[in-house]
Design a protein around this motif. Structure first.
Motif, short mmCIF file in Angstrom:
data_model
loop_
_atom_site.label_atom_id
_atom_site.label_comp_id
_atom_site.label_asym_id
_atom_site.label_seq_id
_atom_site.Cartn_x
_atom_site.Cartn_y
_atom_site.Cartn_z
N GLN A 44 8.78 0.28 -2.32
CA GLN A 44 7.29 0.37 -2.29
C GLN A 44 6.70 -0.71 -1.62
O GLN A 44 5.66 -0.72 -0.91
N LEU B 39 5.50 1.35 1.65
CA LEU B 39 4.35 1.94 1.25
C LEU B 39 3.25 0.67 1.14
O LEU B 39 2.81 0.28 0.06
N ASP B 40 2.78 0.28 2.45
CA ASP B 40 1.61 -0.76 2.52
C ASP B 40 0.52 -0.45 1.42
O ASP B 40 -0.09 -1.28 1.03
N ARG B 41 0.29 0.98 1.25
CA ARG B 41 -1.21 1.38 0.70
C ARG B 41 -1.03 1.01 -0.74
O ARG B 41 -2.18 0.92 -1.62
N ILE B 42 0.07 0.75 -1.41
CA ILE B 42 0.19 0.41 -2.78
C ILE B 42 0.52 -1.11 -3.09
O ILE B 42 1.13 -1.95 -2.55
#
Length: 362
Positions: free
Chosen positions: A82, A86-89
């Motif tokens: 993550q 998963l940069d958006r988290i």
């Protein structure tokens, strides 16, 4: 208590590493408990950890001693995935929920370690390609494009559909829900278009036909031909039956092991899309890359040779294909039959998967 996307991903990964159950199958049990977006996150997280397992392991080892327990490793790799992919988290959201999962599924001591690790480390991803050594070495020895193929194996290609009326591939954004279109990657269409030529068979059998897209393509190529479609289980044949109904074509269905298939007369065309390692489309099945070993490829090749030998007893023209890009499953299998044409397609930036096909005259 309702399950979260991260906990569903954890449980699916735990089942995979313990029992070998594929992520897609394991996550089905949570489909009714998660929203569509949360289910998507669970799948992305679980499949991503499997896909990047080697890189995650090497990255974690740079910064701390790896835990020995299975569940602790999974939780650490999930947290790292993550942070790195998963940069958006936000990091705080990752940390908070992963620490709670660690308390629930591991121990308070490991939760404390994980919390400290996530707060104190800004990890840099290890550049090691997340594939087996055998696959990397084989690709490098076979293709100048090896590095590009490895990169594309981690990227989902753009979506396409086949326009059945105009017999061409179109971008997914032009697709509408209609029996005029069939959702698929262009590679299979390109391979079979290459094999087709001006051939006009009247009687065709697809020996390993599930889920039915290839049988539909054969119908669209040869609408006057009588089609037979076979696969090894009732479950697989049910998928073919669904496609027949949805797209309005007829095929005589059977459930045989292809090696035991019985024909009452020779076929004009025998199509064998052989079981393979899926090395040309590894983005689809994250588990497949870890089966790319010398032993696994040899076992697939041995089965492919038996199936091709069987196919050649059923008719005069055989189309052999795989979604592999390894010569051991392709050129080496068909070489004894002196194919009259063959084609390899490699994954590329235009969105093509990898695959192979050849025409054999018996």
């Amino acid at each position: 208590m309702a399950i979260t996307a991260r906990e569903a991903a954890f449980l699916a990964l735990d089942t995979y590493f313990l029992e070998g159950v594929f992520i897609e199958e394991s996550l089905e049990r949570f489909k009714n408990q998660l929203s569509q977006s949360d289910f998507g996150l669970a799948y992305e997280l679980a499949s991503g950890v499997i896909r990047q397992k080697r890189a995650l392991e090497k990255t974690a080892a740079r910064y701390a001693s790896l835990p020995k327990k299975r569940k602790e490793k999974i939780l650490l790799y999930m947290a790292l995935y993550q942070q790195l992919y998963l940069d958006r988290i936000p990091d705080f959201a990752v940390g908070n929920e992963m620490v709670q999962l660690a308390k629930k599924h591991a121990s308070a001591l490991f939760a404390k370690f994980l919390n400290a690790f996530l707060r104190n480390q800004k990890c840099v991803l290890d550049p090691t390609p997340s594939y087996t050594d055998y696959f990397i070495t084989t690709l490098e020895a076979t293709y100048d494009e090896a590095q590009k193929i490895l990169e594309l194996g981690n990227k989902k290609p753009p979506l396409f559909a086949r326009d059945r009326k105009e017999m061409k591939m179109v971008p997914f954004e032009r697709y509408v829900e209609s029996d005029r279109y069939y959702f698929q990657n262009p590679t299979q269409f390109l391979l079979y278009s290459h094999l087709k030529g001006d051939f006009k068979p009247k009687r065709i059998v697809d020996l390993a036909a599930s889920p039915g897209g290839k049988t539909l393509l054969l119908h669209d190529f040869f609408p006057e031909a009588t089609l037979y479609a076979n696969d090894i289980s009732e479950k697989r044949v049910a998928l073919i039956k669904e496609n027949c109904k949805k797209y309005g074509f007829t095929a005589t269905l059977s459930t045989y092991d292809a090696l035991d298939f019985v024909a009452d007369a020779p076929f004009d065309l025998v199509v064998l899309d052989a079981p393979c390692t899926n090395s040309g489309c590894l983005y689809k099945c994250p588990e497949a890359r870890w089966r790319l070993t010398e032993e696994s490829v040899a076992a697939h090749a041995a089965l492919q040779k038996k199936l091709l030998e069987k196919a050649c007893t059923l008719g005069k023209t055989v189309w052999y294909s795989t979604c592999s890009i390894l010569p051991a499953e392709n050129q080496d299998v068909v070489a004894p039959y002196n194919p009259i044409t063959q084609l390899t397609i490699l994954p590329n930036d235009d969105g093509l998967e990898g695959g192979f096909a050849a025409v054999i005259q018996t």
